[in-house]
Motif scaffolding. Structure first.
Motif, PDB file in Angstrom:
ATOM      1  N   HIS B  35      34.642  55.508  32.479  1.00 62.54           N
ATOM      2  CA  HIS B  35      35.312  55.903  31.316  1.00 62.54           C
ATOM      3  C   HIS B  35      34.531  56.017  30.226  1.00 62.54           C
ATOM      4  O   HIS B  35      34.960  55.961  28.857  1.00 62.54           O
ATOM      5  CB  HIS B  35      36.520  54.642  31.076  1.00 62.54           C
ATOM      6  N   ARG B  37      32.647  54.072  28.683  1.00 61.77           N
ATOM      7  CA  ARG B  37      32.599  52.652  28.063  1.00 61.77           C
ATOM      8  C   ARG B  37      31.534  51.801  28.469  1.00 61.77           C
ATOM      9  O   ARG B  37      30.901  51.931  29.451  1.00 61.77           O
ATOM     10  CB  ARG B  37      33.815  51.974  28.050  1.00 61.77           C
ATOM     11  N   ARG B  91      45.676  49.866  43.350  1.00 57.30           N
ATOM     12  CA  ARG B  91      45.112  49.925  41.666  1.00 57.30           C
ATOM     13  C   ARG B  91      44.953  48.508  41.656  1.00 57.30           C
ATOM     14  O   ARG B  91      45.604  47.924  41.676  1.00 57.30           O
ATOM     15  CB  ARG B  91      46.073  50.753  40.838  1.00 57.30           C
ATOM     16  N   ARG B  93      44.097  46.996  37.589  1.00 56.76           N
ATOM     17  CA  ARG B  93      44.221  47.313  36.087  1.00 56.76           C
ATOM     18  C   ARG B  93      43.736  46.013  35.235  1.00 56.76           C
ATOM     19  O   ARG B  93      44.337  44.847  35.478  1.00 56.76           O
ATOM     20  CB  ARG B  93      45.588  47.684  35.629  1.00 56.76           C
ATOM     21  N   PRO B  95      44.057  44.916  31.779  1.00 52.44           N
ATOM     22  CA  PRO B  95      44.264  45.380  30.395  1.00 52.44           C
ATOM     23  C   PRO B  95      43.279  45.023  29.238  1.00 52.44           C
ATOM     24  O   PRO B  95      42.985  46.010  28.277  1.00 52.44           O
ATOM     25  CB  PRO B  95      45.726  44.556  29.914  1.00 52.44           C
ATOM     26  N   ASP B  96      43.035  43.693  29.072  1.00 48.48           N
ATOM     27  CA  ASP B  96      41.817  43.586  28.066  1.00 48.48           C
ATOM     28  C   ASP B  96      40.447  43.957  28.315  1.00 48.48           C
ATOM     29  O   ASP B  96      39.883  44.047  27.274  1.00 48.48           O
ATOM     30  CB  ASP B  96      41.901  42.259  27.969  1.00 48.48           C
ATOM     31  N   ASP B  98      40.204  47.221  29.187  1.00 48.81           N
ATOM     32  CA  ASP B  98      40.467  48.762  29.052  1.00 48.81           C
ATOM     33  C   ASP B  98      40.113  49.451  30.700  1.00 48.81           C
ATOM     34  O   ASP B  98      39.547  50.385  30.493  1.00 48.81           O
ATOM     35  CB  ASP B  98      39.796  49.462  27.954  1.00 48.81           C
ATOM     36  N   LEU B  99      40.483  48.658  31.640  1.00 51.23           N
ATOM     37  CA  LEU B  99      39.802  49.244  32.906  1.00 51.23           C
ATOM     38  C   LEU B  99      41.015  49.471  33.828  1.00 51.23           C
ATOM     39  O   LEU B  99      41.934  48.508  33.932  1.00 51.23           O
ATOM     40  CB  LEU B  99      38.850  48.097  33.475  1.00 51.23           C
ATOM     41  N   SER B 100      41.241  50.467  34.447  1.00 48.42           N
ATOM     42  CA  SER B 100      42.072  50.845  35.563  1.00 48.42           C
ATOM     43  C   SER B 100      41.160  51.492  36.367  1.00 48.42           C
ATOM     44  O   SER B 100      40.793  52.591  36.507  1.00 48.42           O
ATOM     45  CB  SER B 100      43.076  51.573  34.993  1.00 48.42           C
ATOM     46  N   ARG B 102      41.221  52.607  40.987  1.00 50.19           N
ATOM     47  CA  ARG B 102      41.651  52.640  42.105  1.00 50.19           C
ATOM     48  C   ARG B 102      40.512  52.684  43.317  1.00 50.19           C
ATOM     49  O   ARG B 102      39.654  53.698  43.113  1.00 50.19           O
ATOM     50  CB  ARG B 102      42.309  54.117  42.155  1.00 50.19           C
ATOM     51  N   ARG B 197      38.897  36.280  22.745  1.00 48.35           N
ATOM     52  CA  ARG B 197      39.257  37.576  22.259  1.00 48.35           C
ATOM     53  C   ARG B 197      39.264  37.579  20.983  1.00 48.35           C
ATOM     54  O   ARG B 197      38.982  38.584  19.982  1.00 48.35           O
ATOM     55  CB  ARG B 197      40.259  38.349  22.814  1.00 48.35           C
ATOM     56  N   GLU B 203      39.122  40.261  14.005  1.00 47.60           N
ATOM     57  CA  GLU B 203      39.737  40.831  15.154  1.00 47.60           C
ATOM     58  C   GLU B 203      41.115  40.614  15.249  1.00 47.60           C
ATOM     59  O   GLU B 203      41.850  41.256  15.349  1.00 47.60           O
ATOM     60  CB  GLU B 203      39.139  40.005  16.662  1.00 47.60           C
ATOM     61  N   SER B 207      44.360  43.211  14.897  1.00 46.68           N
ATOM     62  CA  SER B 207      45.323  43.082  15.922  1.00 46.68           C
ATOM     63  C   SER B 207      46.722  42.868  15.329  1.00 46.68           C
ATOM     64  O   SER B 207      47.679  42.595  16.340  1.00 46.68           O
ATOM     65  CB  SER B 207      44.935  42.253  16.960  1.00 46.68           C
ATOM     66  N   LEU B 228      54.398  40.452  18.542  1.00 50.89           N
ATOM     67  CA  LEU B 228      54.429  39.819  19.889  1.00 50.89           C
ATOM     68  C   LEU B 228      55.448  38.820  19.948  1.00 50.89           C
ATOM     69  O   LEU B 228      56.163  38.583  20.980  1.00 50.89           O
ATOM     70  CB  LEU B 228      53.185  39.306  20.082  1.00 50.89           C
TER      71      LEU B 228
END
Lengths: 494, 450
Positions: B35, B37, B91, B93, B95-96, B98-100, B102, B197, B203, B207, B228
């Protein structure tokens, strides 16, 4: 709280300290609350004339001479600023005259930038943050001329164009440099994401069965809104409308993608707030805004109800089942807002089906596109370098109060405008997006005519679906007039 | 668990993990990211949280422990140590991160290198290490898809039913808080990942978090993300509250908090870590007085939750769970962390920092203003009485700062003698205040001295 006055009429009592701005330009301070009869506003306090001199005991006034009532608390407004602001507001009242008594333009500070030599609205900050507990931080991508993003300084104009008191806690410019094919757009939490333009939907159909793809294909202010037939058929059990979108699967075909939306609220939300939450409550709205919603429990009850019902749900079809990907909060009715909503793509190679679901006729949606994987960019935060006050002079106090997210607030009053400048970092290698982050809350003024409803009011607003159905019914009846009046009652800035 | 087991003792575990982490940082440094990154590297002892979708249709969410050419180990709340093979995964994934991803078959070595950066054990796990992990979690073997359906999770939603045809992740989602089912250690691990994080306050602001209320001696300053909170507020990796304290080196994140809005009749009985939740329902000011609890310190709305609907549960309220990600003498879910006042002034806390010593130590940082405001909020005093109280607080603040300096010169750890001196400063402060205020006022504020 209600009672019966000696003449037999209903009386509404309130305990919240208020300032009442009157049609003749005078202002009355009632620090211990007061009462509202069908004809008059009463209470112990002091009334100042148009010059804020000649204080005299407040002897009561007819409600039809009240322009607006501002609830206040000593914690957030210190005296010198209060006096200055009251003076400015008094002057504004003169200019407004009778028109102000029905002014409905609001709900937040508006931010303008010079685009092509004209002020263009860029953002409405912290919409619906109606009490201190709802203080929020809004982030919006600015739509500027190319040379504005690469210059040395950017100046934005922060206006108060509504009968509201705005409390600005923090202003910050977010600078994101990137390649020309991308743009930085905030996600629903305000965090910037880098996204491409996104492919328009292959098909788009709303709940009424209309093909609305042509409305959503491009950012052109030719926007979708709920079909009138759908609005007219809502019930307590079925309040929503939706748009079903089919997108081509983004390149790569797997993982996450980003739904890019350009949208703003219709004025239904404004009617819900003004007419149902405030006006219907009569004088009870004063304590509701000034005291009740300062309590965590009632504030969160309202917040949870609002979150649960309002806003826009983004759902993704996963194997025939609609799965909620995210929820977009209301953004306000004045400025278009660009949002990036990350969604998880369903397994397989088929097209991507997305549903946008919302209370009927609560959104204009100008564009919907599906872009590829969202990337978190490096973000540089820039503090204001200088602020010019309403008189055009450097305003050190306004600058210092907006510099940090702390207990110090810049309070602005109707008709005031501030020029906020930011020094930009060196020119970008390729492209740049500027976003404004603004944190604060505002206090809506209770209009004089709303007090007239005190005698038949049933108390402060209580969140319910019944209230929503009622509001939607009224909206169906008055939307044309409401929309026509809204922009016409914008308070001119000096 | 025997004392000789490297995984049986928390300190040994951390040391072991730290050593592996160091290896992992080296191993991860050459990874090529997809990606476009930069390569991701797990910078905390825990791996990233991964959502794994299996071909069978099951979803697993948990910490990514390790990856190898044939599959991955995960630690999830429902299935504890779990093993998935790439040929059954549709799959992964993160989330933190930014990776998905397969997985291809056979797995691409470069992609595996990338994925290792997100694991707790980037070099991989030996068979002995897997056995140790299994023993630690009371398992004889890892859960596998072939074992059948994972145990039931918490219900997907509470509150309003979602609309017809809409799967009920809407409203109050619990589906993404799988870590809640596994008890305290999972919560702390997830909170620790959030702490990494949001180590930087910048940060947090970026956010969407904003400060609410002042700094509190045993609870720090809370930052809330209303979005949230209203979304459900129960995922420790995206917590609605962050807690920071000001230290000599700047703001430090010391914990997170979960939160949920409860309406009349709702209770927190089905939430994890029973008994550790507390409630807020008054104004922020009232709650802050009650956050430093004393019988007279305002309404008792800041109660520990009874976990059953009662008289007090008819009002809407916020129920909260603190999760301290730094040392906390009374455990990670304590209402107050009395090590914080020592951390603020750069001192290690004494072995058992109690409330009184914590409050005393707080005088060396923000305590003077805090106690002055607290007293002013509780009683009305004449100007000369206010002046005397301010003077007593100022002297006590100077005494505690001198005390802290002496402790630093003596090696930085408060000795028992030093703690007695701190007790003396605290007691002297309140004797002076008692002398300075009328007896009716003292009757209200005396409990602050305890």
């Amino acid at each position: 709280m209600q009672g019966v006055d000696p003449a037999g009429g209903e009386v509404g009592y309130f305990q919240t300290p208020i300032r009442a701005f009157l049609l003749d330009g005078s202002v009355a301070f009632l620090p211990t609350g007061g009462s509202v009869t069908p004809d008059s506003l009463q209470g112990l306090g002091t009334r100042f004339d148009i010059t804020l001199e000649n204080p005299r005991p407040f002897g009561g006034i007819p409600t039809d001479s009240v322009v607006g009532i501002e609830v206040y608390d000593d914690a957030s407004v210190d005296l010198p600023l209060t006096v200055l602001a009251a003076a400015a507001s008094t002057a504004a009242t003169i200019a407004l005259g009778i028109v102000a008594s029905v002014a409905i333009f609001g709900s937040c500070p508006t931010v303008y930038a010079d685009v092509g030599g004209e002020p263009a609205v860029q953002m409405e900050a912290f919409s619906y943050s109606i009490v201190p507990l709802f203080e929020s931080r809004d982030v919006a991508a600015l739509r500027l001329d190319a040379d504005a993003t690469s210059g040395e300084t950017l100046t934005l104009e922060l206006r108060n164009e509504a009968l509201e008191t705005h409390f600005v806690n923090h202003l910050s410019l977010l600078v994101v440099d990137h390649s020309p094919d991308l743009r930085a757009v905030p996600d629903p939490t305000g965090r910037p994401l880098l996204v491409g333009g996104g492919a328009p939907p292959l098909a788009a159909r709303d709940r009424a069965g209309r093909d609305v793809g042509f409305l959503l294909a491009a950012r052109d202010e030719s926007a979708f809104r709920t079909a009138r037939s759908r609005l007219g058929s809502v019930t307590e059990e079925d309040l929503t409308d939706h748009v079903d979108l089919i997108f081509p699967r983004p390149a790569g075909g797997a993982g996450d993608a980003t739904l890019v939306l350009d949208l703003k609220n219709t004025l239904f939300n404004s009617l819900l707030f003004y007419d149902v939450m405030l006006a219907d409550a009569g004088s009870a709205a004063i304590d509701w805004l000034g005291s009740d919603l300062d309590r965590i429990g009632p504030a969160l009850e309202l917040g949870r109800w609002y979150q649960d019902r309002m806003g826009l749900r983004v759902l993704v079809d996963e194997g025939g089942e609609w799965i909620e990907a995210d929820h977009v909060g209301d953004v306000g009715p004045i400025a278009w807002k660009e949002l990036a909503v990350p969604i998880r793509l369903p397994a397989g190679n088929q097209d991507v089906k997305v549903r946008l679901e919302f209370v009927a006729d609560s959104w204009f949606i100008d564009r919907a596109g599906l872009a590829g994987f969202p990337v978190r960019p490096e973000v540089v935060s820039v503090a204001p370098s200088e602020i010019l006050g309403p008189d055009g002079a450097v305003d050190e106090q306004a600058w210092s109060r907006s510099l940090h997210a702390d207990e110090m607030y810049l309070a602005t009053y109707p008709g005031q405008s501030y020029q906020v400048s930011f020094r930009l970092p060196g020119e970008p290698d390729e492209s740049r997006t500027l976003l404004l982050a603004a944190q604060g809350y505002y206090r809506e003024w209770i209009r004089g005519p709303w007090l007239d409803r005190t005698s038949r009011a049933r108390g402060p607003f209580e969140p319910s679906d019944d209230a929503l159905v009622d509001a939607l019914g009224r909206w169906d009846q008055v939307m044309e007039a409401f929309e026509s009046d809204f922009h016409g009652t914008r308070i001119p800035v000096r | 668990m025997t004392s000789g087991n490297a995984l049986g003792d928390g300190r040994s575990l951390r040391t072991w993990v730290a050593a592996l982490l160091a290896l992992g940082l080296l191993a991860g440094s050459g990874c090529v990211s997809r990606h476009g990154r930069p390569a991701a590297v797990a910078v905390s002892p825990g791996g990233f949280t991964a959502d794994v979708t299996l071909d069978s249709g099951w979803d697993l969410t948990g910490e990514l422990l390790s990856v190898d050419p044939s599959g991955a180990y995960l630690l999830t709340a429902r299935t504890s140590v779990s093993r998935v093979e790439w040929d059954e995964v549709s799959r992964i994934r993160i989330p933190d991160g930014d990776l998905s991803w397969r997985p291809s078959l056979p797995a691409d070595p470069a992609e595996l290198d990338d994925l290792r950066g997100y694991t707790r054990f980037p070099p991989g796990l030996s068979d002995q290490q897997v056995e140790a992990l299994l023993r630690h979690h009371g398992q004889s073997e890892p859960w596998r898809a072939s074992h059948g359906n994972p145990p039931s999770a918490l219900p997907d939603t509470v509150g309003r039913e979602a609309g017809a045809g809409t799967h009920a992740r809407a409203g109050y989602p619990l589906a993404d808080v799988e870590g809640l089912g596994g008890g305290g250690s999972d919560l702390v691990a997830a909170a620790s990942r959030a702490a990494v994080r949001f180590a930087s306050l910048d940060e947090a602001m970026l956010s969407g978090y904003r400060a609410i209320g002042p700094d509190l001696p045993g609870a720090g300053r809370h930052w809330v993300n209303a979005y949230l909170l209203m979304r459900g507020g129960l995922n420790p990796e995206t917590p609605p509250f962050l807690t920071y304290v000001e230290t000599p080196s700047g703001p430090e994140l010391v914990g997170v908090a979960l939160g949920r809005v409860l309406l009349g009749g709702e209770s927190s009985a089905d939430l994890p870590v029973a008994g550790a939740w507390h409630q807020h329902s008054g104004t922020v000011e009232e709650e802050l007085l009650a956050l430093d609890p004393s019988p007279e310190a305002g309404p008792s709305s800041h109660d520990m939750d009874e976990h059953a609907p009662g008289e007090g549960d008819r009002e809407p309220r916020l129920t909260m769970l603190h999760i301290w990600t730094v040392a906390s003498p009374e455990g990670p879910f304590a209402l107050d962390n009395w090590a914080l006042p020592f951390r603020r002034i750069g001192l290690p806390p004494p072995p058992s920092p109690d409330a009184a010593r914590g409050r005393a130590a707080y005088l060396a940082s923000g305590g003077q203003v805090y106690y002055r405001d607290l007293i002013a909020g509780l009683v009305s005093l004449e100007p000369k009485e206010v002046e005397a109280v301010d003077k007593a607080l100022s002297r006590a603040g100077q005494d505690v700062r001198r005390w802290a300096e002496a402790v630093r010169r003596g090696g930085g750890v408060p000795s028992s003698d030093a703690l007695v001196r701190l007790d003396d400063v605290w007691a002297t402060l309140w004797r002076r205040i008692e002398d300075a205020v009328p007896s009716r006022a003292w009757a209200v504020i005396a409990s602050l001295a305890s």
